[in-house]
Enzyme design. Structure first.
Site, PDB file in Angstrom:
ATOM      1  N   GLU C  63       7.300   1.693   8.671  1.00 27.81           N
ATOM      2  CA  GLU C  63       5.996   2.064   9.463  1.00 27.81           C
ATOM      3  C   GLU C  63       6.428   2.833  10.851  1.00 27.81           C
ATOM      4  O   GLU C  63       5.853   3.692  11.463  1.00 27.81           O
ATOM      5  CB  GLU C  63       5.046   1.047   9.550  1.00 27.81           C
ATOM      6  CG  GLU C  63       4.249   0.920   8.361  1.00 27.81           C
ATOM      7  CD  GLU C  63       4.923   0.164   7.375  1.00 27.81           C
ATOM      8  OE1 GLU C  63       6.300  -0.395   7.264  1.00 27.81           O
ATOM      9  OE2 GLU C  63       4.202   0.074   6.115  1.00 27.81           O
ATOM     10  N   HIS C 132      -2.509  -8.745   3.408  1.00 26.09           N
ATOM     11  CA  HIS C 132      -2.779  -7.315   3.249  1.00 26.09           C
ATOM     12  C   HIS C 132      -4.411  -7.253   3.522  1.00 26.09           C
ATOM     13  O   HIS C 132      -5.037  -6.154   3.030  1.00 26.09           O
ATOM     14  CB  HIS C 132      -2.780  -6.889   1.655  1.00 26.09           C
ATOM     15  CG  HIS C 132      -1.249  -6.840   1.124  1.00 26.09           C
ATOM     16  ND1 HIS C 132      -0.589  -8.054   1.183  1.00 26.09           N
ATOM     17  CD2 HIS C 132      -0.616  -5.902   0.808  1.00 26.09           C
ATOM     18  CE1 HIS C 132       0.668  -7.762   0.880  1.00 26.09           C
ATOM     19  NE2 HIS C 132       0.736  -6.396   0.710  1.00 26.09           N
TER      20      HIS C 132
END
Lengths: 83, 392, 329
Positions: C63, C132
């Site tokens: 990321e 998540h």
């Protein structure tokens, strides 16, 4: 100007000085004082409003002639307010 | 330890709802102090205490309804130790009705802790609305959870009952009647009134006024109230014992005459907003203020200063009413001047009977400040002023 | 505007991506699995075949690396759309977003712009467990230099992307994972772009204001429906923009209803709900007839089991109870 128009003018002068009365039905021959608890200040303001709307000079001694709707209409007519 | 109980405030009262505490735990109280307001369904009543001591614990929450005789608070006498959090006595004294036993006034476990502060728990919106509606927040009965919300304020003002006639500005007839009742009850309870009255010859005033109004164009005409207000204001300047505020046992004479003018509302009710420094105003200015005040009373738009600054009040019955009246003083003021209607009666002038226009003027004074002699002097003075209307 | 048609939130996102790629050749999409796999939530399905590898780029699982690359591309004149699978993973890129994307305009005295759009999924409800499922929108809404938006409706999912791309500064778009299958009518064609600065009143009401955003909007609307049956009229304000907040719309509603309840899937402590509650007290204190209420997630990492996940996040019952509490009835 019909009597009806003059009556409307008188009523709007009344409601202008006492907005809390707006929408009330005005009895034609009952004195305003008795109908609506009009006090002397209200009445003076009413006379001033009539004077402003018609241009007629209304002496104090004539006040009793304005005490009800019918009387007020007759008084204004007698004073020549018709056109 | 003294137990402060829900009193019986009438033969038909079996229970009452606590509206608010006016004292908090730890406050010193003495016999005669008002420590709570209780609603009895008929009216809100201020409850006095009948012993000296220190308020110890409050056992009833605002909003709670409890039977007569229920212990609402405990009061520590000199020598008592502070209650160290022991549970209150569950058994009321023998004077209490047995019913009170089963409904011992213990605050519910979920009760908000701030209740004991003695201030109503009112929401910001409710407080603002109460000001708009002219509702005393202390007179509003709390709703669920002991909270005064918008709903409670509006209900108190009758704003949610369309059947009730509404005044412009949202003041309800009920609420006004309640406010007048509260103020006049206090006046009647606290002020030792005396009354002094004279019948005054107002023929010169009325003759002068007629001539004056003939001369004046319609919009500038005067009501006799204007010279009357001016004369009363000037006479009050010379009677400091009738013009001022009595607060907490102390009298403050006022520098100016803020003259409360009792204005009747159509449909009932009365408001007495003040013309500030009336003694400094000429007739035209008084007329203008008067016209403005009446208009705003009708429209429900008075300012708080006008409602609180009055130093004395005049109530003028006017045409088509009664000859004289005995008015009640509006606290914290110390005098009120009541003018009856003007009547034409036989009157003796220089040994001859004449037709005269007469007005009976009554002064109510406060004996804590003055005696009837002062009010009589005021009336003499007023009479003198009214005899020379052209100087007003 | 031509006649409406029904599409899903997912399709709306895909259409918006397609429109952007078509309208402006500087636009490209990159992120993990956005190409061959079609995106973690299948939003970019088919776009690789349509626009080619140059414009729909799969990235390594890094990321920090690909968000940094996006910032560089934006500085270089491109209009990148960077997709991060979930807000949890975006924490790896926080340094790039907070220290670079958000700061460069200010640190360069206005010489540099970072016209970057970052899309990421957020929120619970799909049993994806604590790594998540979190709602960390407020972390980004805290940062000056960013704009943060949360499309809660299909129309906003369709219309916010283009407006975000037109913005000269970085915009973070939060797509709540529980919304992708929602279906709704949108216009068939024409300009579907919508503003990204204002809140929207999704339901008019008079008794209480529900302030919410993202995945909690439909729960708030459902609660309003339940309450309406009892004669309680709720206004539902969809924030849409989380930074800046549209105070005016919120306060206008509170001035009308006098009660505010913030429904926020974030944790209560230090939440957007906390910010909105404080602003309401600062700006509408005298309108309030009850303390500002909050319905937030329980202060636990979002649990995996369905019943615990449900219990930990705002639900219709809790919202209904909070409104009743504010009304004291």
């Amino acid at each position: 100007m019909t009597d009806n128009d003059i009556a409307k003018l008188v009523q709007s002068a009344l409601f202008a000085v006492a907005p809390d009365l707006e929408g009330e039905t005005v009895g034609p021959d009952v004195p305003f004082r008795d109908q609506f608890e009009i006090d002397s200040m209200d009445f003076l303001n009413f006379v001033i409003a009539l004077h402003k709307a018609t241009g007629i000079e209304i002496p104090e001694r004539d006040y009793p002639k304005l005490e009800s709707l019918d009387k007020a209409v007759a008084y204004l007519k007698a004073k020549g307010f018709a056109q | 330890m003294i137990e402060f109980k829900m009193p019986s405030l009438g033969a038909d009262m079996d229970a009452g709802t606590l509206v608010e505490w006016l004292k908090k735990p730890g406050d010193a109280v003495k016999r005669g102090d008002i420590i709570a307001v209780v609603d009895t369904q008929k009216s809100a009543i201020e409850i006095e205490v009948f012993a000296d001591g220190i308020l110890d614990r409050l056992l009833v929450e605002p909003g709670q309804r409890v039977p007569v005789g229920t212990v609402m608070a405990t009061i520590r006498e000199p020598g008592d130790l502070a209650d160290a959090g022991l549970p209150p006595k569950a058994v009321p004294s023998s004077a209490s009705p047995p019913a009170a036993k089963s409904s011992a006034p213990v605050a519910p476990a979920s009760a908000p802790l701030v209740a004991a502060r003695g201030e109503p728990r009112a929401t910001p919106a409710a407080r603002r609305r109460a000001v708009e509606l002219g509702v005393e927040i202390a007179s509003v009965l709390p709703g669920p959870e002991g909270v005064i919300g918008l709903g409670e304020v509006e209900a108190a003002a009758g704003a949610r009952a369309p059947a009730k006639p509404q005044r412009p500005g949202g003041i309800s007839f009920d609420e006004m009647r309640k406010a007048i009742g509260a103020a006049m009850a206090r006046s009647h309870r606290e002020i030792p009134h005396y009354y002094v009255s004279s019948t005054l010859d107002v023929s010169p005033l009325m003759a002068w006024l007629e001539a004056e109004n003939t001369r004046r164009p319609v919009p500038e005409r005067l009501l006799y109230a204007a010279p009357l207000i001016r004369a009363v204001a000037r006479a009050l300047m010379d009677s400091p014992e009738l013009n001022g505020h009595y607060v907490d046992g102390r009298y403050d004479p006022a520098e100016h005459v803020n003259l409360g003018i009792a204005v009747a509302m159509r449909g009932g009710g009365l408001i007495a907003p003040a013309i500030l420094a009336a003694e400094t105003l000429d007739l035209a200015a008084i007329m203008e203020r008067l016209r403005d005040l009446v208009a705003r009373v009708r429209g429900g738009r008075l300012r708080s200063s006008e409602m609180t600054a009055g130093t004395a009040t005049i109530t003028n019955l006017g045409e088509g009413t009664a000859d004289s009246l005995m008015p009640l003083i509006y606290p914290p003021q110390v005098a009120i001047v009541g003018c009856g209607r003007i009547v034409e009666r036989p009157w003796i002038v220089d040994g001859k009977i004449e037709a005269a226009k007469l007005m009976t003027v009554t002064v109510a004074g406060d004996h804590r400040i003055s005696d009837g002699r002062r009010a009589a002097a005021f009336l003499m003075n007023l009479d003198k002023l009214l005899q020379s209307p052209e100087t007003l | 505007m031509t006649g409406g048609r029904k599409i899903t939130y997912r399709e709306a996102v895909r259409e918006a991506l397609r429109e952007a790629l078509t309208r402006d050749e500087r636009v490209f999409l990159m992120g993990e699995d956005v190409g061959r796999y079609g995106g973690a939530y299948a939003c970019s399905m088919g776009l690789l075949a349509e626009f080619g590898e140059e414009r729909v780029r799969d990235t390594p699982l890094s990321e920090s690396g690909f968000v940094g690359a996006g910032i560089g591309a934006a500085l270089g004149g491109m209009r990148p759309i960077v997709e991060i699978m979930t807000v949890n993973f975006s924490l790896l890129a926080l340094d790039q977003i907070v220290n670079n994307a958000a700061t460069l305009r200010h640190m360069s005295g206005g010489q540099l712009s970072v016209p970057l759009v970052i899309r990421m999924a957020t929120g619970a409800g799909r049993q994806l467990a604590a790594q998540h499922s979190h709602s960390l929108e407020c972390w980004y809404a805290h940062v000056p230099g960013l704009k943060v938006v949360a499309p809660a409706t299909v129309a906003d999912a369709r219309g916010m992307l283009w407006t975000a791309l037109c913005d000269p500064d970085p915009v973070v778009i939060f797509e709540h994972a529980a919304l992708y299958n929602d279906e709704s009518e949108v216009a068939a064609g024409g300009d579907l772009a919508v503003d990204i600065a204002s809140a929207a009143v999704r339901r008019q009401g008079t008794d209480a204001t529900l302030v919410t955003y993202g995945g909690s909007l439909k729960k708030s609307l459902a609660a309003a429906e339940v309450l309406a049956k009892d004669g309680i009229s709720c206004e539902v304000v969809d924030l849409r923009s989380l930074r800046p907040l549209d105070d005016r719309t919120i306060m206008a509603s509170v001035a009308k209803t006098h009660r505010a309840i913030v429904v926020d899937e974030g944790w209560r402590t230090g939440s957007l709900a906390a910010e909105i509650g404080t602003r309401t007290m600062e700006q509408a204190f005298f309108d309030l007839d009850a303390p500002v209420g909050r319905v937030c997630s329980a202060e636990v990492p979002i649990p995996y089991p369905k019943h615990l996940e449900t219990a930990a996040t705002p639900q219709v019952d809790g919202i209904v109870a909070a409104v009743r509490g504010a009304l004291r009835r």
